[in-house]
Each structure stands twice: as structure tokens, then as C-alpha cells.
Scaffold this motif. Structure first.
Motif, short mmCIF file in Angstrom:
data_model
loop_
_atom_site.label_atom_id
_atom_site.label_comp_id
_atom_site.label_asym_id
_atom_site.label_seq_id
_atom_site.Cartn_x
_atom_site.Cartn_y
_atom_site.Cartn_z
N LYS A 203 -14.59 3.01 -8.10
CA LYS A 203 -14.82 1.42 -7.68
C LYS A 203 -13.26 0.79 -6.73
N PHE A 204 -14.34 -0.19 -6.49
CA PHE A 204 -13.03 -0.52 -5.61
C PHE A 204 -11.77 -0.94 -5.70
N PRO A 206 -8.72 -2.92 -4.43
CA PRO A 206 -7.88 -3.71 -4.08
C PRO A 206 -6.63 -3.82 -3.39
N PHE A 207 -5.85 -3.77 -2.23
CA PHE A 207 -4.60 -3.71 -2.00
C PHE A 207 -3.59 -2.74 -2.24
N THR A 208 -4.62 -1.20 -2.74
CA THR A 208 -4.40 -0.41 -2.54
C THR A 208 -3.54 0.71 -1.59
N GLY A 209 -3.84 0.52 -0.15
CA GLY A 209 -3.50 0.95 0.96
C GLY A 209 -1.97 1.11 1.30
N ALA A 210 -1.24 2.25 2.06
CA ALA A 210 -0.03 1.96 2.66
C ALA A 210 0.10 -0.02 3.14
N GLY A 211 1.66 0.61 3.84
CA GLY A 211 2.15 -0.38 3.54
C GLY A 211 2.49 -0.67 5.42
N ARG A 212 2.81 -1.66 5.88
CA ARG A 212 2.93 -1.25 8.20
C ARG A 212 3.74 -2.63 7.92
N ARG A 213 4.84 -2.31 8.27
CA ARG A 213 5.63 -3.75 8.92
C ARG A 213 5.07 -4.16 10.23
N LEU A 214 5.31 -4.94 10.77
CA LEU A 214 5.16 -6.01 12.13
C LEU A 214 5.67 -5.82 13.43
N ASP A 215 7.25 -5.70 12.77
CA ASP A 215 8.01 -4.95 13.91
C ASP A 215 8.13 -3.19 14.20
N PRO A 225 1.01 7.68 -5.12
CA PRO A 225 -1.04 7.58 -4.60
C PRO A 225 -1.70 6.51 -6.50
N VAL A 226 -2.51 6.10 -5.95
CA VAL A 226 -2.81 5.02 -6.89
C VAL A 226 -4.19 5.44 -7.58
N SER A 227 -4.66 5.97 -8.38
CA SER A 227 -5.92 6.65 -8.74
C SER A 227 -6.60 5.36 -9.34
N SER A 228 -8.02 5.47 -8.51
CA SER A 228 -9.11 4.73 -9.30
C SER A 228 -9.96 4.67 -10.05
N SER A 229 -9.47 5.48 -11.71
CA SER A 229 -10.16 6.10 -12.64
C SER A 229 -9.31 4.90 -13.30
#
Length: 309
Positions: A203-204, A206-215, A225-229
Motif C-alpha cells: 500500500k502507498f 505518504p511522507f515515508t521518504g528521507a528528508g532533505r535540507r534546502l541549504d 525504515p518504515v514498513s508498509s505492512s
């Protein structure tokens, strides 16, 4: 009654001849029909008798008791000889020069005939009716046993100017296909087909990816890690705001942890959520300009000047 020394006697025609194939007289067209060539003396005898036309004859091999029937094409053979199609000689088991008994007969008109092809190639013919009609024009009669399974109303019939029903037996080289019997145990119920297990698609989330800073600066933590189950209520602590602070952690280390899946702008990245909210409210208040009351216009309130100087 004796006729020209060849033994013709009585009210019917019956004589013994020596037979030879049609190739001896250069008549290849004989091979595509059932007609023979007889001597001229036979025509003289037949003309003096009250016979039915067309002329039909019974051929008999006394040595093997084989019998067939035929018509006559011409009367040009040498005396004491007849010329026959070679396929007819083979059916009657006759060799070159063997004697054969020829007798004049009257045959009934055919109503039914059952033929048997020699090979299965006959099954590939697209229009067998047209081919049979063309081929049988060269024949005057048919006899049961000459590659013919059955004839009606008699064992020998005439096919000249008659409507005849035709049927076919299986070819001589035809073989019944073998039936394949299943080797497994037979069951009364229908066979159950096992369906392959269906793999569940992830299942999809949302918001489970890794964060990135703009600077462009590196993050000070490793994303969990986030498990989809996992159910929605049991997400990792990093997805719910970083979790609770441990007793040994300092405020600086706790404030440096970022919320997973969120973008952080400017210097407010290290502030707590409450402090950020307060500073935003102060900035909005400072940006609002103070409403200063402008002085109202009053007439004759300026300085006085004299014309005299």
C-alpha cells in the motif's frame, strides 16, 4: 450353332479368349475405364442376336473363380484375342496370354453404390462429386469386389443413364486415432484447479521518504525504515515528530532532530514548535504599521505678516 470356327452357338454370346493388356495395342485410354477390345467376329455374332444395348459382358477366370463385368469399345482385335485394362487383369488375377470366358449379359440399372478409396489422399479432394461424375463416364457397369464394397439392387449394376446414390467407406490405409486414457485415478466430482496465491501489493504510505535540507547541509540523524505492512497507528517514532526525549538527552540534541518527511526553512530549524509560533506572531505584529493620526486642517492658524514691513 457354330460360327466361323470359334464356337459361337445358341441364342446368347459366350466365348473363350486369350487376354492381353491395353499396352499391347497402343490404347492407353482403356486404363481409365472398364471397356475391352474384341475381334470383328464377335461383332458379327452379336449383331445376329437379339441383345440389349449397350453391350455388357461378364468376364470370368475359371482358374481362380474371379469375375468382373465390362463394356466394349471396339472390335479390332486379332481373332481369338481380347485387350483389357491392366487394372482389370490384376483384379481377376490374370497374366498375359491367360484364357478368360466372355459372356453377354443384361444388368439392372444401379440405385446405390459404396466405394472404398485406396489412400487417404482422397479425403483431401475438395469436390469429390464432380470428380466421380467425370471419372465414371468412362465406365458402363460396376461389380461388387472391384474395389467396390456394395452395389444395389444386384452385385453387378449398369450405371449408364441412371441416378445412383454414392457412399464411401474408410480408405484402405485409414487408421482409427488412439484414444488417450488418463492415467490418474478417476473421480466423480469435478477436478479442482489450484489457483496460485495472489501476492498483495504494498500500500502507498505518504511522507515515508528521507528528508532533505534546502541549504544542502547533511542531516544529523539517520531516517528510520518504515514498513508498509505496519498499521497507521503504529508508525515509527520518527514519523510522529521524533518521539519523546530521553532523560540523558540535552535540549540542543532534541531540537536538532527534524521531523521526518518535512522541509525546514531558515534558522527556525533548531527551534521548538512553540518558540517558532511565538516568533511568527511577533513578526506579524511588527510588520503592521502603526496608525498615526494626521493633523486636521485649521483655517487662519499660520503666522501673521504686515504689508508695511
Amino acid at each position: 450353332m457354330y460360327f466361323e470356327g470359334y464356337g459361337y452357338h445358341g441364342a446368347s454370346f459366350e466365348q473363350t479368349y486369350r487376354c492381353y493388356p491395353a499396352s499391347f495395342i497402343d490404347k492407353p485410354q482403356l486404363e481409365s475405364g472398364d471397356k475391352i477390345i474384341m475381334p470383328p467376329s464377335a461383332l458379327d455374332r452379336l449383331a445376329s442376336l437379339h441383345i440389349d444395348y449397350p453391350m455388357l459382358f461378364e468376364l470370368r477366370n475359371a482358374a481362380t473363380e474371379r469375375m468382373s463385368h465390362c463394356g466394349v469399345l471396339e472390335f479390332i482385335a486379332e481373332e481369338g484375342m481380347i485387350y483389357m485394362p491392366y487394372w482389370m487383369m490384376e483384379n481377376m488375377l490374370l497374366q498375359e496370354g491367360d484364357t478368360v470366358r466372355v459372356k453377354n449379359v443384361t444388368l439392372p440399372k444401379g440405385k446405390y453404390v459404396k466405394l472404398q478409396p485406396h489412400t487417404m489422399d482422397f479425403l483431401d479432394i475438395s469436390n469429390p462429386k464432380a470428380i466421380l461424375e467425370t471419372t465414371l463416364r468412362n465406365f458402363s457397369c460396376l461389380t461388387t469386389g472391384d474395389n467396390i464394397v456394395e452395389t444395389k439392387p444386384a452385385n453387378a449394376i449398369s450405371i449408364i443413364e441412371t441416378d445412383c446414390e454414392v457412399d464411401f467407406a474408410p480408405p484402405l490405409d485409414y487408421k482409427e486415432p488412439e484414444r488417450v486414457v488418463p492415467s490418474g485415478p478417476s473421480s466423480k466430482g469435478p477436478a479442482q484447479v489450484q489457483e496460485p496465491p495472489v501476492e498483495e501489493e504494498p500500500k502507498f504510505n505518504p511522507f515515508t521518504g528521507a528528508g532533505r535540507r534546502l541549504d544542502g547541509k547533511p542531516l544529523n540523524y539517520q531516517p528510520l525504515p518504515v514498513s508498509s505492512s505496519e498499521p497507521k497507528g503504529k508508525r515509527p517514532e520518527a514519523a510522529n515528530g521524533g518521539g519523546q526525549q530521553t532523560s540523558g538527552s540535552t535540549p540542543q540534541s532534541s531540537s536538532s532532530r527534524q521531523h521526518q518527511g518535512k522541509l525546514v526553512f531558515g534558522s527556525n530549524a533548531n527551534r521548538a514548535p512553540k518558540e517558532v509560533k511565538k516568533t511568527v506572531e511577533k513578526e506579524t505584529k511588527q510588520e503592521q504599521p502603526e496608525n498615526k493620526e494626521e493633523p486636521k486642517f485649521q483655517a487662519f492658524t499660520g503666522k501673521k505678516y504686515s504689508l508695511k514691513g
